[in-house]
Design an enzyme around this catalytic site. Structure first.
Site, short mmCIF file in Angstrom:
data_model
loop_
_atom_site.label_atom_id
_atom_site.label_comp_id
_atom_site.label_asym_id
_atom_site.label_seq_id
_atom_site.Cartn_x
_atom_site.Cartn_y
_atom_site.Cartn_z
N HIS A 123 0.82 -1.21 0.00
CA HIS A 123 0.00 0.00 0.00
C HIS A 123 0.85 1.27 0.00
O HIS A 123 0.44 2.30 -0.55
CB HIS A 123 -0.91 0.02 1.23
N PHE A 369 -1.41 -8.35 4.66
CA PHE A 369 -0.05 -7.82 4.63
C PHE A 369 0.09 -6.44 3.98
O PHE A 369 1.10 -6.16 3.33
CB PHE A 369 0.90 -8.82 3.95
N CYS A 370 -0.90 -5.59 4.15
CA CYS A 370 -0.88 -4.24 3.56
C CYS A 370 -0.60 -4.27 2.07
O CYS A 370 0.04 -3.37 1.51
CB CYS A 370 0.15 -3.35 4.27
N ALA A 371 -1.07 -5.33 1.43
CA ALA A 371 -0.99 -5.45 -0.03
C ALA A 371 -2.27 -6.15 -0.48
O ALA A 371 -2.24 -7.22 -1.09
CB ALA A 371 0.25 -6.24 -0.44
#
Length: 411
Positions: A123, A369-371
């Site tokens: 992100h 996982f911030c993706a």
């Protein structure tokens, strides 16, 4: 839950000095969450402890303590720049972390800049960029990434107004799968089309040497807390022209060369100081530099070989369990760093992570996982590839580091 150990795992040869940084840890705890935050290196802790009695202001004091701290801070800047092979005209700007560094660069983009990214980014490398940016689909392999970027930049050169800048922003290694991206090849494509390129090296730098000049990239960002220096600092390194032309990231003391009586009477500094207003994170910078110096002196080839043996052992163990499915973007043999994400069929990932922590003292990460765009896509693909319909909507991630052992992986 029953954990099955597979006797046919590859033999791991451990060098005599597997951890030259002396990574700190808690006895009995198995930390497989290095991709989120790596533990502290002894080199970083010692550097901070040595400087603490001298702690004082930086750049703005005439006393012995302030002069020593200013020297330590600027030496840290030089050490980090040398570690990344920064060029003479590059700026080395200390930030809070990679996210902060990427937001800084996003603020410094010239008007009308188009940013090209891939949907597989963290992100931090998706969200800061201006509206109108181009997000390319996740490729099926490194060569597909190169072809996709070439096509996108060709189309931009036809459709965009002449002279408007283009920045390619790409990860060096995925924080979800650990797969390495073909940065040098992507940089060559960017050069051919007159575009600049930024590398998010947050996951790559802890595992492999990163050389700006050799890769021929314009900007690079990383976090100290992923590089065994968890003292709240990061860095943006790269070409100075856009950074010197942009308004300061923060307005305040240290970023100015002159402030007059009227509100408009301000001359901003050039160089790193322009974007480092306020009292800097001296201890974070010194800790990061200490780790960079220690890694520069280490046998990186031996460390790489050891990590590859560990990650091979981990992936082989996962592959031998019929109810566990690994996530991957590229082919199974694509180059990677020590990060593996997977799902346990029929089991909630948060529940599995909690069980590993409480019953086995093993720390892993669960979630997306911030993706999110990438992780959701890979979960869908994993269900298709495995033929299972009972995979959970989030994943688990085990990530290795300098202190990881073969017994950690086996556990």
């Amino acid at each position: 839950m029953t954990v099955t150990l597979v006797p046919s795992l590859p033999t791991l040869v451990t060098p005599s000095r597997p951890d030259p940084l002396g990574v700190l840890g808690v006895p009995g705890e198995i930390n497989l969450d290095h991709a989120a935050s790596a533990p502290c290196a002894r080199a970083a802790a010692d550097a901070v402890a040595e400087l603490l009695p001298w702690y004082a202001s930086v750049h703005r004091g005439a006393g012995a303590l302030s002069r020593r701290c200013t020297l330590a801070y600027e030496r840290a800047r030089q050490t980090v720049g040398d570690f990344l092979a920064a060029r003479p005209d590059d700026h080395v700007i200390f930030t809070r972390n990679t996210t902060d560094a990427l937001n800084l660069l996003a603020r410094a983009l010239p008007a009308g800049t188009t940013v090209v990214t891939f949907a597989g980014e963290h992100h931090a490398n998706l969200l800061p960029w201006p509206r109108g940016s181009v997000r390319l689909p996740v490729p099926d392999g490194p060569s597909g990434a190169v072809r996709s970027l070439d096509a996108a930049l060709s189309e931009l050169s036809r459709d965009a107004r002449p002279g408007l800048p283009v920045l390619v922003a790409v990860t060096g290694a995925s924080n979800v799968t650990g797969e390495r991206w073909p940065v040098a090849d992507l940089a060559r494509v960017a050069r051919r089309h007159g575009a600049r390129i930024l590398v998010d090296a947050a996951q790559l730098a802890p595992h492999a040497p990163v050389d700006l000049a050799a890769l021929d990239v314009d900007y690079l960002a990383l976090s100290g807390h992923k590089l065994y220096a968890p003292f709240g600092t990061g860095v943006l390194v790269g070409r100075g022209d856009w950074l010197d032309a942009a308004p300061p990231y923060l307005a305040g003391g240290g970023a100015t060369s002159h402030v007059g009586a009227a509100t408009h009477e301000v001359r901003w500094a050039t160089g790193p100081a322009r974007h480092e207003a306020g009292t800097p994170n001296l201890l974070g910078a010194v800790a990061l530099a200490a780790v960079c110096a220690a890694l520069a002196d280490a046998d990186r080839d031996a460390l790489h070989a050891r990590e590859q043996a560990l990650v091979g052992r981990l992936r082989a163990g996962i592959a031998a369990l019929p109810h566990v499915v690994e996530l991957r973007t590229f082919g199974p043999d694509a180059p990677r760093v020590g990060i593996v994400s997977f799902v346990v069929a029929g089991r909630d990932s948060a529940e599995v992570a909690a069980h590993l922590a409480t019953a086995h003292r093993i720390g892993v990460r669960d979630g997306l996982f911030c993706a999110h765009p990438l992780a959701r896509r890979l979960l869908t693909e994993a269900a298709t590839r495995s033929g299972r319909r009972d995979l959970p909507p989030t994943a688990l991630r085990a990530s290795l580091g300098l202190g990881t052992t073969s017994s950690d992986v086996d556990a």
